[in-house]
Motif scaffolding. Structure first.
Motif, short mmCIF file in Angstrom:
data_model
loop_
_atom_site.label_atom_id
_atom_site.label_comp_id
_atom_site.label_asym_id
_atom_site.label_seq_id
_atom_site.Cartn_x
_atom_site.Cartn_y
_atom_site.Cartn_z
N ASP A 93 0.83 -1.20 0.00
CA ASP A 93 0.00 0.00 0.00
C ASP A 93 0.87 1.25 0.00
N VAL A 94 0.61 2.18 -0.91
CA VAL A 94 1.42 3.38 -0.94
C VAL A 94 0.80 4.44 -0.04
N THR A 95 1.56 4.91 0.91
CA THR A 95 1.05 5.97 1.78
C THR A 95 1.56 7.29 1.23
N ASN A 96 1.34 8.34 1.98
CA ASN A 96 1.86 9.63 1.56
C ASN A 96 3.35 9.75 1.88
N ASP A 97 4.07 8.66 1.73
CA ASP A 97 5.48 8.64 2.08
C ASP A 97 6.31 9.17 0.92
N ALA A 332 7.41 9.03 16.72
CA ALA A 332 6.33 8.61 17.63
C ALA A 332 6.26 9.54 18.85
N PRO A 333 5.07 10.11 19.15
CA PRO A 333 4.97 11.07 20.26
C PRO A 333 5.00 10.36 21.62
N ILE A 334 5.88 10.79 22.50
CA ILE A 334 6.02 10.15 23.81
C ILE A 334 4.76 10.35 24.65
N THR A 341 7.27 4.65 26.96
CA THR A 341 8.62 4.18 27.33
C THR A 341 9.39 3.58 26.16
N ASN A 342 8.73 3.37 25.03
CA ASN A 342 9.41 2.74 23.89
C ASN A 342 9.13 3.47 22.60
N ASP A 343 10.14 3.49 21.74
CA ASP A 343 9.93 4.02 20.40
C ASP A 343 9.06 3.04 19.61
N SER A 344 8.47 3.51 18.55
CA SER A 344 7.63 2.64 17.72
C SER A 344 8.50 1.63 16.96
N LYS A 348 7.61 3.68 9.65
CA LYS A 348 6.85 4.23 8.51
C LYS A 348 5.55 4.87 8.95
N SER A 349 4.88 4.21 9.92
CA SER A 349 3.62 4.82 10.35
C SER A 349 3.86 5.82 11.49
#
Ligand code: N7H
Length: 517
Positions: A93-97, A332-334, A341-344, A348-349
Motif C-alpha cells: 500500500d502506498v502511503t503519503n510517504d 512517535a509522540p512520547i 517508554t518505547n519508540d515505535s 513508517k507509520s
C-alpha cells in the motif's frame, strides 16, 4: 483577534512553498541579493520583476512556482512512486510517504524581499505610485525593523552578528531579496537559479550580497532521509489549510486545521490588533512573511547529554532524547500511551502520527514540540498568554552540512536552514521563540526553556551560555508534581548563525504592484 473561519486561498496566486508540504526537494539553495541603486536601476529591476512572473523554462514551466504547481508536483511524484512499485510487482500500500522524493527532475523557486528591498523597489516607481511602506511598517514592525532591531535582539538572545556565518556577519551588507529554490538535485536548482538571475539581469540590476551569497542545504542520505542532524524525523506536524490540505489524513481529536489568515496575509488580517494604527496595503494579500535562520546543531554535545540518561532517570539515550523533543527519533509522540517508554517498531507509520493531545507530564511541558505547539493549553495558561492561539507557522526548512561521523573530533559544521511562514512575525515565530522557547514560565512556572531551540545568549568570546530546563522522569501519567521533575542544565547546543525577515508577495503583487510595465 482571528476567529476560526477559514478563507479561500488562491492556489494560482500564492507562491508555492507556503503550505504544509512545501517544495519537493533533495537540495535547496537560499540565494541573497542586493538591488543595485542609481541610473534608473530600481525602475528597470521592477520591470524585470514583472518579466519574471511571465517567463518560463524551455518546457513552459513558470520560473516562479505557485502553490497549485507545487501541489501538482507532489501528486506526480506520488504517482510515479506508485508506478515504479507496480512495475517491481511490489504492490504494498502506498502511503503519503515521500521521503524518497523527488523521483524525477524538478525545481521550484520563490522570491521574497526584506523591507529594505521593498523600499528599493519603491524608489523606482514614478507618477506617485507607492507600496505604502508607512502602513507596512505600522502593521508589521517586526518585519520592517528586522531580526536585529533594537529591543528584540536581546529577547531573541541571538549571538552578536560578528559571530554569524558569511554573508550575515557584516552589518554593512544590504540584503534586499532572497531566492529560495528547491529541487531534485543541485543541477536542477543551479539551472533555475541561473535562469532567474539572468531574467533579473544579475551583475547589472542585482548583485550578490557578499562573496558567499548562497547557502545550500540538502536532505540527509539514506537511511536518514527526512531526519534532521540530531536524528529525529522532521516535517510531521504542520498547520493545515482548508481547501489546500483536505487530502491530508484527518487528525482528530486534535485538529491542526488552521485559519489560513494566520499563515497568509488576507483582507481579514489587514488590521486586527489593538495598537496597529494602519491597515495592510491590499498588495500584501496572498503573501506571507518568511523567517529564515541558519541554526547550527552541535550533534556531539546533544549525544553526550543524552548518554547521561541515567542521571535523569531515563531508560536510554533514545528515551532521554524523546523527553527533550517530545517525539522519539521515529517521530512517535512520547505523550501517547503506546510510546511512553518505547519508540515505535514501525517507523513508517510513526512519522504520520499527529493525532494526540497532552495530558499529564510524561511529555515534559518543556519538550520542543510541546513548547512550540502546546495543543491543549490549560485555561490558566490561555489567560496568561492570550495571543497563544495566533502562533501558527508552516515550517519548510532543510538540513545543511555533512552527517556527523560519530568521531567527537569531527568539527565540521552542520545544522538546519530553518524557514517558516506566517502572517505576523510577532505572533508567529517571535512569540514562539521569545515568549515560549526562551521563557521558563511558559506555559506555567518551573517549566524551563525549550531544550532544543531555547536561547540564553553568548559570552563575549562566543561561547554559548548554559540552558536550564526540567524534564519529567516518572513513567506514570500524573499531573505535574515537582517530585518527579529533574532539572537539566547544559551548554545550549543550537546556535543561530544568521538569517533575516522577508516578505513573500503573491504572484499578482509581483506582476502588478512591485513589478512595472
Ligand atoms: Fe522544531 N528537530 O528536527 O529536531 N522540530 N526544530 N522549531 N518545531 C519539530 O512535527 C527542530 C525550530 C516547531 O505541532 C520536530 O515536524 C530542530 C524553531 C514547531 O507538534 C522536530 C530545530 C521553531 C513544531 C524539530 C528546530 C520550531 C516543531 C518534530 C533547530 C520555531 C511542530 C517533527 C535546529 C520558533 C510541533 C514535526 C507540533 C517540530 C526539530 C527549530 C518550531 C524533530 C533541530 C526555531 C511549531
Amino acid at each position: 483577534m482571528a476567529s476560526n473561519v477559514s478563507q479561500t486561498v488562491d492556489m494560482f496566486n500564492v507562491q508555492g512553498d507556503i503550505w504544509s508540504r512545501g517544495f519537493p526537494k533533495r537540495f535547496e539553495t537560499y540565494y541573497l541579493f542586493t538591488i543595485n541603486g542609481g541610473d534608473s536601476n530600481e525602475k528597470q529591476f521592477s520591470q524585470c520583476l514583472r518579466k519574471l512572473t511571465e517567463t518560463t523554462t524551455e518546457d513552459g514551466t513558470p520560473l516562479l512556482s505557485t502553490l497549485a504547481k507545487v501541489k501538482d508536483d507532489h501528486a506526480k511524484i506520488l504517482e510515479r512512486k506508485r508506478e515504479e512499485r507496480n512495475m517491481m510487482e511490489c504492490r504494498s500500500d502506498v502511503t503519503n510517504d515521500e521521503d524518497d522524493h523527488p523521483v524525477y527532475p524538478v525545481a521550484n523557486a520563490l522570491i521574497a524581499f526584506t523591507s529594505e528591498g521593498l523600499n528599493a523597489i519603491q524608489r523606482g516607481f514614478e507618477n506617485g505610485e507607492s507600496l505604502d511602506m508607512f502602513s507596512v511598517r505600522m502593521t508589521n514592525p517586526a518585519f520592517y525593523g528586522g531580526m536585529a532591531r533594537p529591543g528584540i535582539a536581546t529577547k531573541l538572545n541571538d549571538p552578536p552578528s560578528r559571530n554569524y556565518d558569511g554573508p550575515f556577519n557584516n552589518p554593512d551588507i544590504r540584503i534586499h531579496g532572497l531566492l529560495k529554490i528547491g529541487g531534485s538535485s543541485k543541477k536542477e536548482v543551479d539551472d533555475r537559479l541561473k535562469l532567474i538571475q539572468d531574467t533579473l539581469e544579475h551583475g547589472r540590476l542585482i548583485s550578490d550580497v557578499a562573496e558567499i551569497s548562497r547557502i545550500d542545504g540538502w536532505t540527509r542520505p539514506k537511511p536518514n532521509r527526512g531526519k534532521e542532524h540530531f536524528g529525529f524525523q522532521d516535517h510531521i506536524s504542520q498547520p493545515l489549510i482548508d481547501g489546500i490540505d483536505d487530502d491530508e489524513p484527518e487528525i482528530l481529536p486534535f485538529s491542526m486545521k488552521t485559519d489560513s489568515s494566520l499563515l497568509i496575509v488576507s483582507e481579514k488580517t489587514a488590521s486586527e490588533a489593538p495598537g496597529r494604527l494602519a491597515t495592510r496595503p491590499p498588495w500584501m494579500f496572498g503573501g506571507s512573511f518568511l523567517v529564515f535562520r541558519k541554526l547550527e546543531q552541535d550533534v556531539p554535545a546533544f549525544e553526550a547529554l543524552t548518554k547521561k540518561f541515567l542521571e535523569y532517570s531515563c531508560q536510554s539515550p533514545g528515551h532521554m532524547g524523546a523527553k527533550l523533543m517530545g517525539r522519539w527519533k521515529s517521530g512517535a509522540p512520547i505523550a501517547m500511551p503506546a510510546f511512553h517508554t518505547n519508540d515505535s517498531s514501525d517507523p513508517k507509520s510513526a512519522k504520520l502520527i499527529n493525532n494526540f493531545i497532552y495530558g499529564g507530564d510524561i511529555c515534559p511541558a518543556s519538550a520542543h514540540i510541546r513548547k512550540t505547539n502546546p495543543r491543549n493549553l490549560k485555561q490558566s495558561a490561555e489567560q496568561n498568554f492570550p495571543r497563544a492561539p495566533l502562533a501558527k507557522i508552516i515550517r519548510n526548512g532543510i538540513p545543511y552540512g555533512s552527517d556527523y561521523n560519530g568521531d567527537p573530533a569531527d568539527t565540521s559544521k552542520r545544522g538546519l536552514l530553518f524557514a517558516c511562514y506566517q502572517s505576523h512575525i510577532e505572533d508567529g515565530f517571535e512569540q514562539m521563540q521569545v515568549d515560549w522557547a526562551n521563557s521558563e514560565i511558559f506555559p506555567e512556572a518551573d517549566t524551563g526553556l525549550d531544550p532544543i531551540i531555547g536561547q540564553v545568549g553568548q559570552s563575549a568570546s562566543g561561547t554559548n551560555g548554559n540552558l536550564d530546563t526540567f524534564i519529567t522522569t516518572n513513567t506514570t501519567d500524573t499531573e505535574k508534581g515537582k517530585n518527579n521533575t529533574k532539572s537539566v542544565s547544559f551548554r545550549q547546543f543550537v546556535t543561530m548563525r544568521g538569517g533575516g525577515y522577508f516578505f513573500v508577495p503573491s504572484i499578482s503583487a509581483l506582476h502588478n504592484d512591485l513589478g512595472q510595465a
